[in-house]
Design a protein around this motif. Structure first.
Motif, PDB file in Angstrom:
ATOM      1  N   SER A   1      48.085  39.803  53.121  1.00  0.00           N
ATOM      2  CA  SER A   1      46.911  39.018  52.724  1.00  0.00           C
ATOM      3  C   SER A   1      45.881  39.947  52.104  1.00  0.00           C
ATOM      4  O   SER A   1      45.644  41.031  52.611  1.00  0.00           O
ATOM      5  CB  SER A   1      46.308  38.272  53.925  1.00  0.00           C
ATOM      6  OG  SER A   1      45.996  39.170  54.970  1.00  0.00           O
ATOM      7  N   GLY A   2      45.295  39.515  50.995  1.00  0.00           N
ATOM      8  CA  GLY A   2      44.284  40.325  50.341  1.00  0.00           C
ATOM      9  C   GLY A   2      44.891  41.428  49.502  1.00  0.00           C
ATOM     10  O   GLY A   2      46.105  41.514  49.295  1.00  0.00           O
ATOM     11  N   ASP A   3      44.004  42.301  49.006  1.00  0.00           N
ATOM     12  CA  ASP A   3      44.445  43.380  48.127  1.00  0.00           C
ATOM     13  C   ASP A   3      44.393  44.742  48.804  1.00  0.00           C
ATOM     14  O   ASP A   3      44.419  45.777  48.160  1.00  0.00           O
ATOM     15  CB  ASP A   3      43.588  43.409  46.851  1.00  0.00           C
ATOM     16  CG  ASP A   3      42.093  43.546  47.156  1.00  0.00           C
ATOM     17  OD1 ASP A   3      41.742  43.631  48.356  1.00  0.00           O
ATOM     18  OD2 ASP A   3      41.287  43.558  46.212  1.00  0.00           O
ATOM     19  N   GLN A   4      44.284  44.756  50.151  1.00  0.00           N
ATOM     20  CA  GLN A   4      44.358  46.000  50.905  1.00  0.00           C
ATOM     21  C   GLN A   4      44.918  45.708  52.289  1.00  0.00           C
ATOM     22  O   GLN A   4      45.005  44.549  52.700  1.00  0.00           O
ATOM     23  CB  GLN A   4      42.986  46.681  51.002  1.00  0.00           C
ATOM     24  CG  GLN A   4      41.899  45.803  51.605  1.00  0.00           C
ATOM     25  CD  GLN A   4      40.550  46.494  51.576  1.00  0.00           C
ATOM     26  OE1 GLN A   4      40.452  47.691  51.818  1.00  0.00           O
ATOM     27  NE2 GLN A   4      39.497  45.745  51.270  1.00  0.00           N
TER      28      GLN A   4
ATOM     29  N   ASP B   1      37.808  45.259  60.726  1.00  0.00           N
ATOM     30  CA  ASP B   1      37.613  44.463  59.530  1.00  0.00           C
ATOM     31  C   ASP B   1      37.635  45.358  58.313  1.00  0.00           C
ATOM     32  O   ASP B   1      37.389  46.560  58.394  1.00  0.00           O
ATOM     33  CB  ASP B   1      36.262  43.722  59.599  1.00  0.00           C
ATOM     34  CG  ASP B   1      36.287  42.666  60.683  1.00  0.00           C
ATOM     35  OD1 ASP B   1      35.199  42.340  61.184  1.00  0.00           O
ATOM     36  OD2 ASP B   1      37.380  42.177  61.043  1.00  0.00           O
ATOM     37  N   ASP B   2      37.883  44.778  57.116  1.00  0.00           N
ATOM     38  CA  ASP B   2      38.086  45.549  55.902  1.00  0.00           C
ATOM     39  C   ASP B   2      36.912  46.447  55.569  1.00  0.00           C
ATOM     40  O   ASP B   2      37.066  47.491  54.945  1.00  0.00           O
ATOM     41  CB  ASP B   2      38.339  44.605  54.713  1.00  0.00           C
ATOM     42  CG  ASP B   2      39.639  43.847  54.890  1.00  0.00           C
ATOM     43  OD1 ASP B   2      40.462  44.291  55.722  1.00  0.00           O
ATOM     44  OD2 ASP B   2      39.836  42.839  54.210  1.00  0.00           O
TER      45      ASP B   2
ATOM     46  N   LYS C   1      53.350  40.620  45.542  1.00  0.00           N
ATOM     47  CA  LYS C   1      52.232  41.002  46.422  1.00  0.00           C
ATOM     48  C   LYS C   1      52.448  42.430  46.923  1.00  0.00           C
ATOM     49  O   LYS C   1      53.581  42.884  47.084  1.00  0.00           O
ATOM     50  CB  LYS C   1      52.134  40.069  47.631  1.00  0.00           C
ATOM     51  CG  LYS C   1      51.854  38.607  47.297  1.00  0.00           C
ATOM     52  CD  LYS C   1      51.704  37.809  48.598  1.00  0.00           C
ATOM     53  CE  LYS C   1      51.408  36.353  48.346  1.00  0.00           C
ATOM     54  NZ  LYS C   1      52.557  35.657  47.731  1.00  0.00           N
TER      55      LYS C   1
ATOM     56  N   THR D   1      45.525  44.991  56.091  1.00  0.00           N
ATOM     57  CA  THR D   1      44.731  44.301  57.100  1.00  0.00           C
ATOM     58  C   THR D   1      45.523  44.219  58.402  1.00  0.00           C
ATOM     59  O   THR D   1      46.662  44.678  58.487  1.00  0.00           O
ATOM     60  CB  THR D   1      44.378  42.868  56.652  1.00  0.00           C
ATOM     61  OG1 THR D   1      45.591  42.097  56.595  1.00  0.00           O
ATOM     62  CG2 THR D   1      43.708  42.867  55.277  1.00  0.00           C
TER      63      THR D   1
END
Length: 235
Positions: free
Chosen positions: A28-31, A109-110, A24, A33
């Protein structure tokens, strides 16, 4: 399902983080946070060579914070009664740790690039909002009644010129609006907000309209990020 880490100042805690980050780039996620910022704030320094995944992630988050906070840190020391053991090979980027708590409150938020530098609503702000709603619901108004309002005016960042911000606030003039005393209140990490008193004639001025149609639109929004009602009292 919520992700949970404990004792990130210990080798056992770092080991669990390192194992979690295998394969990873972010928590969490691909950017990046808020999850990354919160975990970063809990790690006391760059993980050592034995934690390759966590070390790579740490450098990635450090680079992201450096881009958001380009100012040179003077070096702040935070004391405590019990100092937890730090992992080996602490990076020179440790100074960025001073900025992590602010970043945790700042990252939106993203899909939103703006920063919220002030975190969640306080109990006083919630009470003020409830009082405001109760005032709206009331169908009985005193003839030519007045209200005293305490307003928090928040800048975009620590580089906002607070003198010009206050000038922008006071430049809003309308019948039934009277600006009063003001002061700058420290928020943290070099950021201050303007706290200002105003008196309004209830039948002539709506505080919500004042904020939404005057203080947070051009040209005032060059300096003002947002406004919150701290206190609202009938006179």
């Amino acid at each position: 399902m919520a992700i949970s880490f404990t004792d990130l100042h210990t080798e056992a805690g770092l080991k669990s983080l390192d194992e979690f980050l295998s394969g990873k780039t972010y928590i969490s996620g691909d950017q990046i946070t808020k999850d990354d910022i919160r975990v970063y704030a809990a790690v006391t320094g760059k993980p050592g060579a034995g934690f390759a995944n966590a070390g790579r992630w740490y450098e990635t988050v450090s680079s992201a914070l450096s881009a958001r906070f380009p100012g040179e840190a003077a070096g702040v020391k935070i004391g405590s009664q019990a100092t937890p053991p730090a992992p080996s090979d602490v990076s020179a980027t440790e100074e960025k740790k001073q900025e992590a708590p602010a970043a945790a409150a700042a990252v939106e938020d993203d899909d939103d690039d703006d920063l919220d530098l002030f975190g969640d609503e306080t109990e006083d702000e919630k009470k003020a909002a409830a009082d405001r709603e109760a005032s709206k619901a009331s169908t009985k108004k005193k003839e030519s009644g007045k209200s005293s309002v305490l307003l928090d005016v928040k800048p975009w960042d620590d580089e906002t010129d607070m003198v010009n911000l206050e000038k922008a606030v006071r430049s809003v003039q309308m019948e039934g609006l009277f600006w009063g005393a003001s002061k700058l209140v420290p928020v943290g990490y070099g950021i201050k907000k303007l706290q200002i008193m105003l008196t309004i004639v209830d039948d002539l001025v709506s505080v919500d309209s004042l904020i939404e149609e005057h203080l947070t639109v051009e040209p005032c929004n060059e300096f003002i990020q947002s406004c919150d009602i701290v206190a609202f009292n009938k006179i």
